[in-house]
Design a protein around this motif. Structure first.
Motif, PDB file in Angstrom:
ATOM      1  N   TYR A  13       0.822  -1.221   0.000  1.00  0.00           N
ATOM      2  CA  TYR A  13       0.000   0.000   0.000  1.00  0.00           C
ATOM      3  C   TYR A  13       0.853   1.267   0.000  1.00  0.00           C
ATOM      4  CZ  TYR A  13      -4.072  -2.859   0.933  1.00  0.00           C
ATOM      5  OH  TYR A  13      -5.079  -3.773   0.829  1.00  0.00           O
ATOM      6  N   SER A  14       0.409   2.270  -0.786  1.00  0.00           N
ATOM      7  CA  SER A  14       1.118   3.550  -0.834  1.00  0.00           C
ATOM      8  C   SER A  14       0.795   4.378   0.410  1.00  0.00           C
ATOM      9  CB  SER A  14       0.698   4.330  -2.076  1.00  0.00           C
ATOM     10  OG  SER A  14      -0.697   4.591  -2.036  1.00  0.00           O
ATOM     11  N   LYS A  15       1.590   5.434   0.617  1.00  0.00           N
ATOM     12  CA  LYS A  15       1.309   6.374   1.714  1.00  0.00           C
ATOM     13  C   LYS A  15       1.442   7.797   1.224  1.00  0.00           C
ATOM     14  CE  LYS A  15       5.637   8.066   2.453  1.00  0.00           C
ATOM     15  NZ  LYS A  15       6.056   9.387   2.124  1.00  0.00           N
ATOM     16  N   GLN A  38      -0.142   8.459   6.353  1.00  0.00           N
ATOM     17  CA  GLN A  38      -1.463   7.883   6.079  1.00  0.00           C
ATOM     18  C   GLN A  38      -1.382   6.914   4.901  1.00  0.00           C
ATOM     19  OE1 GLN A  38      -4.532   8.052   7.682  1.00  0.00           O
ATOM     20  NE2 GLN A  38      -4.842   6.386   6.242  1.00  0.00           N
ATOM     21  N   THR A  39      -1.821   5.683   5.133  1.00  0.00           N
ATOM     22  CA  THR A  39      -1.862   4.695   4.044  1.00  0.00           C
ATOM     23  C   THR A  39      -3.043   4.989   3.126  1.00  0.00           C
ATOM     24  OG1 THR A  39      -1.082   3.100   5.670  1.00  0.00           O
ATOM     25  CG2 THR A  39      -1.809   2.199   3.577  1.00  0.00           C
ATOM     26  N   ARG A  43      -2.426   0.728  -4.477  1.00  0.00           N
ATOM     27  CA  ARG A  43      -1.440  -0.275  -4.059  1.00  0.00           C
ATOM     28  C   ARG A  43      -0.828  -1.034  -5.225  1.00  0.00           C
ATOM     29  NH1 ARG A  43      -6.606  -2.762  -3.562  1.00  0.00           N
ATOM     30  NH2 ARG A  43      -6.546  -4.984  -4.060  1.00  0.00           N
ATOM     31  N   ALA A 111       6.765  -0.093   0.360  1.00  0.00           N
ATOM     32  CA  ALA A 111       5.499  -0.828   0.438  1.00  0.00           C
ATOM     33  C   ALA A 111       5.668  -2.239  -0.137  1.00  0.00           C
ATOM     34  CB  ALA A 111       4.421  -0.082  -0.348  1.00  0.00           C
ATOM     35  N   TYR A 146       6.836   1.428   8.941  1.00  0.00           N
ATOM     36  CA  TYR A 146       5.501   2.043   8.813  1.00  0.00           C
ATOM     37  C   TYR A 146       4.655   1.304   7.758  1.00  0.00           C
ATOM     38  CZ  TYR A 146       1.666   4.765   7.257  1.00  0.00           C
ATOM     39  OH  TYR A 146       0.398   5.104   6.872  1.00  0.00           O
ATOM     40  N   CYS A 147       5.292   0.894   6.668  1.00  0.00           N
ATOM     41  CA  CYS A 147       4.526   0.189   5.619  1.00  0.00           C
ATOM     42  C   CYS A 147       4.006  -1.155   6.126  1.00  0.00           C
ATOM     43  CB  CYS A 147       5.367   0.006   4.358  1.00  0.00           C
ATOM     44  SG  CYS A 147       5.679   1.559   3.501  1.00  0.00           S
ATOM     45  N   LYS A 150       0.968   0.278   8.812  1.00  0.00           N
ATOM     46  CA  LYS A 150      -0.145   0.862   8.039  1.00  0.00           C
ATOM     47  C   LYS A 150      -1.109   1.693   8.890  1.00  0.00           C
ATOM     48  CE  LYS A 150      -0.079  -3.085   4.914  1.00  0.00           C
ATOM     49  NZ  LYS A 150       0.728  -3.949   5.771  1.00  0.00           N
ATOM     50  N   TYR A 291      -6.757   4.268   3.479  1.00  0.00           N
ATOM     51  CA  TYR A 291      -6.843   2.851   3.875  1.00  0.00           C
ATOM     52  C   TYR A 291      -6.485   2.788   5.352  1.00  0.00           C
ATOM     53  CZ  TYR A 291      -5.563  -2.110   4.181  1.00  0.00           C
ATOM     54  OH  TYR A 291      -5.470  -3.429   4.537  1.00  0.00           O
TER      55      TYR A 291
END
Ligand code: ATP
Length: 297
Positions: A13-15, A38-39, A43, A111, A146-147, A150, A291
């Motif tokens: 997932y991107s952030k 923030q996710t 993705r 990610a 962090y990835c 999430k 997300y």
């Protein structure tokens, strides 16, 4: 599976950063940061196939030919890290479908690495907890813990000291990536630390807690814009289009050059996306959503 072959699909997932502040430059050359992460639902897809083998083999394919698929790819690095530690003699083949803009401030590579760590932990029954995966992930990149975590989080230190926050209220988010690139090293290298206008990260945390979207957009700020925007004025042009089409707020993510806009509803988000596509300023325009994961403090 009696053939001994396993296939599974995972997501990377991107952030975006709703807030990004640089506190100081450290002696080791890194910077101490305070960021609200923030996710997003945007993705990458990562298929992992595992075949029996008498030695450790890792291969990958990728949907875009601009990314290397050798040992420099974070997917391969992540697989190697776990397979070497656990002496896994199997053939792992990773198929990456890239949807997250590359080198764009959305942590796409991190990610993907997170998804491979999670996927192999699961498929190979390694039994590592989320925290144990995060400890291994940080060896490959500061954003990887962090990835794995999430959701909405405060990231401090080099980005790896994480505190889970109340989930961000869900609004449509438009992502717009200009074709120009900017290297993270250039941005940090040219940052004038003593001249920054620091965003109020604590006020943003309060607004997130209260689900107060006006408060969130009022406190959005990214000190890296002070370097990237003068270098790439297209960022400001994209922001202006976002605001003209009624974005509640618009900002650059990470070291850029991706710009995101938070919109009050899907109708406005789609009008803004059409205008951005017509403008020819962007290589990629996507409407996505926040997300969030269930609370796991
Ligand atoms: P961040 O927000 O963490 O700074 P980014 O979004 O700016 O990350 P990435 O898309 O993660 O940047 O890519 C940075 C570099 O990492 C790319 O130039 C690319 O060569 C390399 N890289 C290695 N593996 C990957 C991958 N799986 N996906 C994307 N980039 C990768």
């Amino acid at each position: 599976m009696h053939s001994g072959v396993l296939f599974m699909e995972y997501s990377g997932y991107s952030k975006i950063n709703l807030g990004l502040d640089v506190i100081r430059k450290r002696e080791d050359g890194y910077h101490d940061l305070r960021m609200i992460m923030q996710t997003l639902q945007l993705r990458d897809l990562i298929d992992i196939d595992i075949y029996p083998s008498d030695k450790m083999e890792i291969e990958m394919t990728c949907s875009v030919d601009t990314l290397p698929i050798d040992e420099s790819n974070l997917c391969i690095k992540a697989a190697k890290l776990l397979m070497e530690e656990f002496h896994v003699n199997k053939k792992v083949v990773i198929h990456l479908v890239k949807n997250i803009p590359i080198a764009a401030g959305m942590a796409g590579g991190s990610a993907d690495a997170a998804a491979v760590l999670e996927g192999l932990n699961d498929m190979l029954d390694l039994g590592l907890s989320k925290e144990e995966l995060m400890k291994r992930g940080v060896k490959l990149g500061a954003d990887i813990p962090y990835c794995i975590m999430k959701g909405t989080a405060l990231a401090e230190g080099i980005g790896d000291k994480l505190t889970r926050l109340h989930p961000m209220v869900n609004y449509p988010i438009v992502i717009a990536k200009p074709p120009e690139g900017v290297s993270t090293a250039f941005v940090y290298g040219n940052l004038k630390i003593d001249k920054l206008e620091h965003p109020d990260i604590d006020a943003m945390i309060t607004a997130i807690d209260k689900e107060d979207v006006e408060g969130i957009v009022a406190t959005m700020g990214n000190v890296l814009e002070s370097v990237t925007v003068p270098a790439l004025p297209v960022i400001d042009e994209i922001k202006q289009i976002m605001m003209k089409y009624k974005a509640l707020g618009s900002m650059m993510s990470g070291s850029g050059p991706t710009v995101f806009g938070i919109f009050p509803n899907e109708h406005q988000a789609s009008k803004a996306s059409s205008a951005l596509r017509r403008s020819d300023l962007c290589e990629k325009v996507v409407i996505t959503y926040v997300y969030n994961v269930s609370e796991d403090r």
